[in-house]
Design an enzyme around this catalytic site. Structure first.
Site, PDB file in Angstrom:
ATOM      1  N   ASN A   7       0.878  -1.178   0.000  1.00  0.00           N
ATOM      2  CA  ASN A   7       0.000   0.000   0.000  1.00  0.00           C
ATOM      3  C   ASN A   7       0.914   1.226   0.000  1.00  0.00           C
ATOM      4  O   ASN A   7       1.348   1.692   1.046  1.00  0.00           O
ATOM      5  CB  ASN A   7      -0.898  -0.073   1.242  1.00  0.00           C
ATOM      6  CG  ASN A   7      -1.863   1.105   1.365  1.00  0.00           C
ATOM      7  OD1 ASN A   7      -1.769   2.085   0.630  1.00  0.00           O
ATOM      8  ND2 ASN A   7      -2.784   0.999   2.302  1.00  0.00           N
ATOM      9  N   ARG A  91      -2.266  -1.620  -3.778  1.00  0.00           N
ATOM     10  CA  ARG A  91      -3.321  -0.611  -3.789  1.00  0.00           C
ATOM     11  C   ARG A  91      -2.951   0.419  -4.851  1.00  0.00           C
ATOM     12  O   ARG A  91      -1.845   0.951  -4.848  1.00  0.00           O
ATOM     13  CB  ARG A  91      -3.400   0.056  -2.419  1.00  0.00           C
ATOM     14  CG  ARG A  91      -4.384   1.199  -2.389  1.00  0.00           C
ATOM     15  CD  ARG A  91      -4.512   1.794  -0.992  1.00  0.00           C
ATOM     16  NE  ARG A  91      -5.325   2.984  -1.053  1.00  0.00           N
ATOM     17  CZ  ARG A  91      -5.069   4.113  -0.397  1.00  0.00           C
ATOM     18  NH1 ARG A  91      -4.012   4.188   0.390  1.00  0.00           N
ATOM     19  NH2 ARG A  91      -5.862   5.141  -0.515  1.00  0.00           N
ATOM     20  N   HIS A 180     -10.402   5.585  -1.363  1.00  0.00           N
ATOM     21  CA  HIS A 180     -10.448   4.793  -0.127  1.00  0.00           C
ATOM     22  C   HIS A 180     -11.489   3.678  -0.291  1.00  0.00           C
ATOM     23  O   HIS A 180     -12.055   3.196   0.689  1.00  0.00           O
ATOM     24  CB  HIS A 180     -10.847   5.625   1.102  1.00  0.00           C
ATOM     25  CG  HIS A 180      -9.806   6.591   1.572  1.00  0.00           C
ATOM     26  ND1 HIS A 180     -10.121   7.852   1.999  1.00  0.00           N
ATOM     27  CD2 HIS A 180      -8.458   6.484   1.699  1.00  0.00           C
ATOM     28  CE1 HIS A 180      -9.029   8.485   2.378  1.00  0.00           C
ATOM     29  NE2 HIS A 180      -7.989   7.678   2.193  1.00  0.00           N
ATOM     30  N   ARG A 239      -4.731  18.305   2.858  1.00  0.00           N
ATOM     31  CA  ARG A 239      -5.630  18.651   1.749  1.00  0.00           C
ATOM     32  C   ARG A 239      -6.811  19.474   2.250  1.00  0.00           C
ATOM     33  O   ARG A 239      -7.342  19.201   3.317  1.00  0.00           O
ATOM     34  CB  ARG A 239      -6.137  17.376   1.068  1.00  0.00           C
ATOM     35  CG  ARG A 239      -5.100  16.707   0.187  1.00  0.00           C
ATOM     36  CD  ARG A 239      -5.547  15.338  -0.297  1.00  0.00           C
ATOM     37  NE  ARG A 239      -4.767  14.286   0.317  1.00  0.00           N
ATOM     38  CZ  ARG A 239      -5.082  12.998   0.304  1.00  0.00           C
ATOM     39  NH1 ARG A 239      -6.186  12.595  -0.292  1.00  0.00           N
ATOM     40  NH2 ARG A 239      -4.300  12.112   0.891  1.00  0.00           N
ATOM     41  N   GLU A 383      -7.424  -2.546   4.833  1.00  0.00           N
ATOM     42  CA  GLU A 383      -7.272  -2.464   3.381  1.00  0.00           C
ATOM     43  C   GLU A 383      -6.402  -3.612   2.886  1.00  0.00           C
ATOM     44  O   GLU A 383      -6.653  -4.174   1.826  1.00  0.00           O
ATOM     45  CB  GLU A 383      -6.607  -1.125   3.005  1.00  0.00           C
ATOM     46  CG  GLU A 383      -7.516   0.082   3.183  1.00  0.00           C
ATOM     47  CD  GLU A 383      -6.771   1.423   3.117  1.00  0.00           C
ATOM     48  OE1 GLU A 383      -5.794   1.601   3.874  1.00  0.00           O
ATOM     49  OE2 GLU A 383      -7.162   2.281   2.319  1.00  0.00           O
TER      50      GLU A 383
HETATM   51  C1  LIG Z   1      -7.078   8.344  -1.296  1.00  0.00           C
HETATM   52  C2  LIG Z   1      -6.256   8.776  -0.153  1.00  0.00           C
HETATM   53  O1  LIG Z   1      -6.377   9.895   0.303  1.00  0.00           O
HETATM   54  O2  LIG Z   1      -5.413   7.874   0.361  1.00  0.00           O
HETATM   55  P1  LIG Z   1      -4.477   8.061   1.662  1.00  0.00           P
HETATM   56  O3  LIG Z   1      -5.379   8.288   2.817  1.00  0.00           O
HETATM   57  O4  LIG Z   1      -3.722   6.769   1.763  1.00  0.00           O
HETATM   58  O5  LIG Z   1      -3.602   9.249   1.402  1.00  0.00           O
HETATM   59 MG   LIG Z   2      -4.698   5.188   4.401  1.00  0.00          MG
END
Ligand SMILES: CC(=O)OP(=O)(O)O
Ligand SMILES: [Mg+2]
Ligand SMILES: Nc1ncnc2c1ncn2[C@@H]1O[C@H](COP(=O)(O)OP(=O)(O)O)[C@@H](O)[C@H]1O
Length: 395
Positions: A7, A91, A180, A239, A383
């Site tokens: 992952n 993943r 996710h 983000r 996951e």
């Molecule tokens: C899609 C995503 O944000 O994945 P991660 O939480 O692993 O950064």
């Molecule tokens: Mg994660």
């Protein structure tokens, strides 16, 4: 059959080696701070002591090799040679509309993953490096890509559409995909089983470094908060989640930066980090807030408020909700966050058992009272196990 799951995230690599005969984990671990100072591998072989390797990891290729070395290490390893591994499951974030169901990796699959770099700038490049490093280190072994989009791909079209000229959907498949997916599918499926109600309406809050929320009925996704890319939706570690697109234009014009630079800011310098100025890590920001840092407190408040708003809108989308399930690094481990979010949900008849909630760190537990109209649940995501199952099916 032993399946190795990789992952690869933007700065980390989580892995598990799973014996599929009984789904037992032989070893698992994480490489952190890949591409930065202070890279470290923490390897946990089942039944043996934890093994920590502090070594520079300039990219995911180096990290993959360190993982393979640890798995075969004389003292800390769990296999004698990589020949014992039957297949590797990866993943993979995004392959547009071309692939969303798990698939054997071919040159064509890799090309599509590469073509989607701009849709998954934090993840797709790392995913591809992980795949290619495994191909190189274990030639001839099957690699399987399990896409993060699988669960969200089939939401109703009214939930998938952006209300922009239809030609962009036709020309470029501009739509909401959701991510996710492996986690949301696993956790919503387990929640349905736990409730013993086949058509249960479930909201899953996957709150980790990346964070997203899904609504599903009977384990089938009907809406999910991430969009064309994993930038939409909740406030995350770095983000922004939802913003008015006009904000981009305004800042680009006033700061004289390009749209690419602006997106980099929204992906890597926003969220908890952006508001607090302290850190992207939930624990650091929470501590700063407790210590009286007002911006850290504001970051926490904004972060939780956004989750509560999405829960309200997904309850409306499903015309009801039977269970709200918290998962991932923060969701599983932060009772304070769960309580503060549930405080918004009294109108739904949500009643938290505060004592139970306080004591739950990552074990599957119902944390609402027996009288609560909606069950609130903590359920650890897995996951890696879900990816291993998909991989085993294909090889
Ligand atoms: C899609 C995503 O944000 O994945 P991660 O939480 O692993 O950064
Ligand atoms: Mg994660
Ligand atoms: N015990 C804990 N209490 C509170 N937050 C935690 C705990 N352990 C991890 N976290 C938080 O979980 C987040 C990482 O979650 P994770 O699901 O591993 O993210 P990702 O898979 O996106 O890297 C970080 O913000 C971290 O602070």
């Amino acid at each position: 059959m032993k399946v190795l799951v990789m992952n690869c995230g933007s700065s980390s690599l989580k892995y598990q080696l799973i014996d599929m005969e009984n789904e037992s984990v032989l070893a698992k671990g994480i490489c952190e701070r890949i591409g930065a100072d202070g890279s470290v591998l923490t390897h946990k072989p089942t039944g043996k002591d934890k093994y920590v390797v502090e070594q520079a990891m300039p990219d995911h290729g180096v990290a993959v090799q360190l993982v393979l070395d640890a798995l075969q290490d004389k003292e800390h390893g769990v296999i004698e040679s990589a020949d014992e591994i039957t297949a590797i499951g990866h993943r993979v974030l995004h392959a547009g509309t071309i692939y969303s169901d798990a698939t054997l990796v071919t040159e064509d699959v890799k090309k599509v993953v590469r073509d989607c770099f701009d849709l998954g700038p934090l993840h797709n490049p790392a995913n591809l490096i992980g795949i290619e490093a495994c191909e190189k280190a274990m030639p001839g072994k099957p690699n399987v890509a399990v896409f993060d989009t699988a669960f969200g791909m089939n939401i109703p079209k009214k939930a998938a559409m952006y209300a922009i000229p239809y030609e962009y959907y036709e020309k470029y498949s501009i739509r909401r995909y959701g991510f996710h997916g492996t986690s949301h599918m696993f956790v919503s499926g387990e929640t349905v089983k736990l409730l013993g109600k086949e058509d249960a309406k479930v909201i899953v809050c996957h709150i980790g470094n990346g964070a997203s929320i899904s609504a599903s009925i009977g384990g089938k996704c009907v809406d999910t908060s991430m969009g064309l890319t994993p930038l939409e939706g909740l406030v995350m570690g770095t983000r922004s989640g939802d913003v008015d697109p006009a904000v981009l234009q305004f800042i680009c014009n006033h700061e004289d930066i390009s749209v690419d630079e602006m997106l980099n800011i929204l992906n890597k310098k926003s969220g908890l980090l952006g508001i607090s100025g302290v850190s992207s890590d939930f624990r650091d920001v929470r501590q700063a807030a407790v210590d009286g840092n007002e911006r850290a407190q504001l970051a926490m408040d904004t972060y939780k408020y956004r989750v509560a708003k999405y829960i309200g809108s997904y309850t409306a989308a499903m015309n009801g909700v039977d269970a709200i399930t918290f998962t991932a690094g923060v969701g599983e481990n932060a009772p304070d966050l769960r309580k503060d979010i549930c405080d918004y949900l009294g109108y739904l008849g949500v009643e938290l058992d505060e004592e139970k909630n306080e004591n739950v760190h990552g074990e599957t537990t119902v944390i609402s009272t027996p009288e609560s109209k909606v069950k609130v649940i903590v359920l650890p995501t897995n996951e890696e196990l879900a990816i291993a199952r998909e991989t085993a099916k294909l090889v």
